[in-house]
Design a protein around this motif. Sequence first.
Motif, mmCIF file in Angstrom:
data_model
loop_
_atom_site.group_PDB
_atom_site.id
_atom_site.type_symbol
_atom_site.label_atom_id
_atom_site.label_comp_id
_atom_site.label_asym_id
_atom_site.label_seq_id
_atom_site.Cartn_x
_atom_site.Cartn_y
_atom_site.Cartn_z
ATOM 1 N N SER A 113 0.861 -1.186 0.000
ATOM 2 C CA SER A 113 0.000 0.000 0.000
ATOM 3 C C SER A 113 0.898 1.236 0.000
ATOM 4 C CB SER A 113 -0.904 0.004 1.229
ATOM 5 O OG SER A 113 -0.141 0.257 2.399
ATOM 6 N N LYS A 114 0.424 2.322 -0.608
ATOM 7 C CA LYS A 114 1.266 3.513 -0.697
ATOM 8 C C LYS A 114 1.596 4.064 0.683
ATOM 9 C CE LYS A 114 -2.473 6.916 -1.364
ATOM 10 N NZ LYS A 114 -2.981 7.968 -2.274
ATOM 11 N N ASN A 115 0.647 4.004 1.622
ATOM 12 C CA ASN A 115 0.905 4.544 2.960
ATOM 13 C C ASN A 115 2.031 3.771 3.659
ATOM 14 O OD1 ASN A 115 -1.548 5.645 2.114
ATOM 15 N ND2 ASN A 115 -2.260 5.934 4.211
ATOM 16 N N LYS A 116 1.945 2.446 3.576
ATOM 17 C CA LYS A 116 2.972 1.621 4.213
ATOM 18 C C LYS A 116 4.333 1.831 3.543
ATOM 19 C CE LYS A 116 4.209 -3.204 5.165
ATOM 20 N NZ LYS A 116 3.811 -4.634 5.003
ATOM 21 N N PHE A 117 4.357 1.816 2.216
ATOM 22 C CA PHE A 117 5.622 1.949 1.498
ATOM 23 C C PHE A 117 6.287 3.292 1.786
ATOM 24 C CE2 PHE A 117 8.083 3.324 -2.194
ATOM 25 C CZ PHE A 117 8.971 2.279 -2.319
ATOM 26 N N ILE A 118 5.525 4.362 1.726
ATOM 27 C CA ILE A 118 6.112 5.692 1.934
ATOM 28 C C ILE A 118 6.540 5.874 3.386
ATOM 29 C CG2 ILE A 118 5.598 8.171 1.932
ATOM 30 C CD1 ILE A 118 3.909 7.650 -0.590
ATOM 31 N N ALA A 123 12.636 8.323 4.051
ATOM 32 C CA ALA A 123 13.978 8.918 4.081
ATOM 33 C C ALA A 123 14.696 8.691 2.754
ATOM 34 C CB ALA A 123 14.790 8.343 5.239
ATOM 35 N N TYR A 124 14.619 7.464 2.233
ATOM 36 C CA TYR A 124 15.253 7.150 0.950
ATOM 37 C C TYR A 124 14.598 7.928 -0.183
ATOM 38 C CZ TYR A 124 15.730 4.698 -3.489
ATOM 39 O OH TYR A 124 15.904 4.414 -4.826
ATOM 40 N N LEU A 125 13.263 7.934 -0.242
ATOM 41 C CA LEU A 125 12.542 8.607 -1.316
ATOM 42 C C LEU A 125 12.877 10.092 -1.351
ATOM 43 C CD1 LEU A 125 9.049 6.911 -0.845
ATOM 44 C CD2 LEU A 125 10.708 6.427 -2.655
ATOM 45 N N LYS A 126 12.845 10.720 -0.209
ATOM 46 C CA LYS A 126 13.129 12.156 -0.158
ATOM 47 C C LYS A 126 14.575 12.441 -0.560
ATOM 48 C CE LYS A 126 12.846 16.261 2.741
ATOM 49 N NZ LYS A 126 12.559 16.814 4.084
ATOM 50 N N LEU A 127 15.511 11.613 -0.081
ATOM 51 C CA LEU A 127 16.926 11.804 -0.410
ATOM 52 C C LEU A 127 17.162 11.720 -1.910
ATOM 53 C CD1 LEU A 127 19.924 12.051 0.499
ATOM 54 C CD2 LEU A 127 19.962 9.552 0.597
ATOM 55 N N PHE A 186 27.121 -0.013 -12.009
ATOM 56 C CA PHE A 186 26.176 -0.036 -13.125
ATOM 57 C C PHE A 186 24.717 -0.015 -12.671
ATOM 58 C CE2 PHE A 186 30.043 -2.041 -14.813
ATOM 59 C CZ PHE A 186 30.271 -1.213 -15.905
ATOM 60 N N LYS A 187 24.458 -0.111 -11.374
ATOM 61 C CA LYS A 187 23.083 -0.143 -10.899
ATOM 62 C C LYS A 187 22.507 1.265 -10.830
ATOM 63 C CE LYS A 187 23.318 -4.473 -8.312
ATOM 64 N NZ LYS A 187 23.082 -5.134 -6.999
ATOM 65 N N GLN A 188 21.203 1.372 -11.116
ATOM 66 C CA GLN A 188 20.532 2.663 -11.159
ATOM 67 C C GLN A 188 19.309 2.654 -10.233
ATOM 68 O OE1 GLN A 188 19.789 2.054 -15.326
ATOM 69 N NE2 GLN A 188 21.107 3.769 -15.916
ATOM 70 N N ASP A 189 18.888 3.856 -9.868
ATOM 71 C CA ASP A 189 17.638 4.019 -9.129
ATOM 72 C C ASP A 189 16.527 4.350 -10.133
ATOM 73 O OD1 ASP A 189 18.383 4.126 -6.057
ATOM 74 O OD2 ASP A 189 19.917 5.276 -7.111
ATOM 75 N N HIS A 190 15.366 3.730 -9.956
ATOM 76 C CA HIS A 190 14.251 3.935 -10.880
ATOM 77 C C HIS A 190 13.004 4.385 -10.120
ATOM 78 C CE1 HIS A 190 15.964 1.743 -14.492
ATOM 79 N NE2 HIS A 190 16.800 1.375 -13.531
ATOM 80 N N PHE A 191 12.382 5.426 -10.643
ATOM 81 C CA PHE A 191 11.072 5.869 -10.154
ATOM 82 C C PHE A 191 10.121 5.891 -11.345
ATOM 83 C CE2 PHE A 191 14.032 7.489 -7.090
ATOM 84 C CZ PHE A 191 13.368 7.508 -5.869
ATOM 85 N N GLU A 192 9.016 5.164 -11.258
ATOM 86 C CA GLU A 192 8.071 5.117 -12.372
ATOM 87 C C GLU A 192 6.754 5.785 -11.973
ATOM 88 O OE1 GLU A 192 7.622 1.136 -13.850
ATOM 89 O OE2 GLU A 192 9.414 1.347 -15.088
ATOM 90 N N PHE A 193 6.253 6.618 -12.896
ATOM 91 C CA PHE A 193 5.018 7.364 -12.667
ATOM 92 C C PHE A 193 4.038 7.048 -13.787
ATOM 93 C CE2 PHE A 193 8.450 9.625 -10.647
ATOM 94 C CZ PHE A 193 7.919 10.115 -9.463
ATOM 95 N N LEU A 194 2.849 6.606 -13.411
ATOM 96 C CA LEU A 194 1.795 6.291 -14.372
ATOM 97 C C LEU A 194 0.888 7.501 -14.558
ATOM 98 C CD1 LEU A 194 0.080 4.230 -16.062
ATOM 99 C CD2 LEU A 194 -1.122 3.721 -13.913
ATOM 100 N N SER A 206 12.640 1.132 -7.715
ATOM 101 C CA SER A 206 13.710 0.167 -7.460
ATOM 102 C C SER A 206 14.967 0.935 -7.059
ATOM 103 C CB SER A 206 13.984 -0.721 -8.678
ATOM 104 O OG SER A 206 14.384 0.051 -9.790
ATOM 105 N N SER A 207 15.684 0.382 -6.109
ATOM 106 C CA SER A 207 16.844 1.059 -5.526
ATOM 107 C C SER A 207 18.133 0.369 -5.932
ATOM 108 C CB SER A 207 16.718 1.067 -3.998
ATOM 109 O OG SER A 207 17.940 1.417 -3.393
ATOM 110 N N ALA A 208 19.121 1.168 -6.316
ATOM 111 C CA ALA A 208 20.420 0.619 -6.679
ATOM 112 C C ALA A 208 21.073 -0.076 -5.501
ATOM 113 C CB ALA A 208 21.322 1.733 -7.211
#
Length: 213
Positions: A113-118, A123-127, A186-194, A206-208
Amino acid sequence: MLKKIMDGEHFFWKGGKEFLIDINNKILIENFPYNDDLNFYSLEKSKEPNKSPIRESFLGVDGEYYSFINFDKEFKFWFENTLLKDLSKANLEKHSFDKIVYWKEPDGWINSSKNKFINQNYAYLKLKLEELKNPKTDYFVSSNGLNQFIFESSEYEMYFNNCNESKDWIYPVKSIVINPKNKADFKQDHFEFLRTEEGYKLISVSSAKDNLK
């Protein structure tokens, strides 16, 4: 337009003209270059070019201007002016899909759920999102369709057609890919928006460093 043969099995087209026509084969715009980032459901006509920063205008054969939302411009304008300007937990939740899918070793893709994940990963998302305010951050934005093998449950049905193909011509997925500071990594961070009827929503991360909870 000429058909050029490359070998016995392959060919390509050379020359010719591109037009925008209506359903009656009437030419609306001459010299209309193909662009799959245009939202053809967003047509507006006007006497002058549309001044919106998220639209592209084209002069029609009737002397009026036809404008369409450009998905790429729309997303970047929204991202910079709506999300990045307020990275509070409340704003991230507001602009997230009800479920967020994330990658976690060794389990693979996980639904939360978005509430649980956020709450667990704020801290990671904001950074990482704060990094995108720095012009020196190496990142890019790409366009995709929603992956039918990951987003399988009923809340995603409206984003696929009857053949289970992503309707990316109206609901594209915009991916922000952040390259590592260490070029040897070679690892990247990914944020996907629909893109949804309520605007763009964070739907996958996904986090590197594989540090998502």
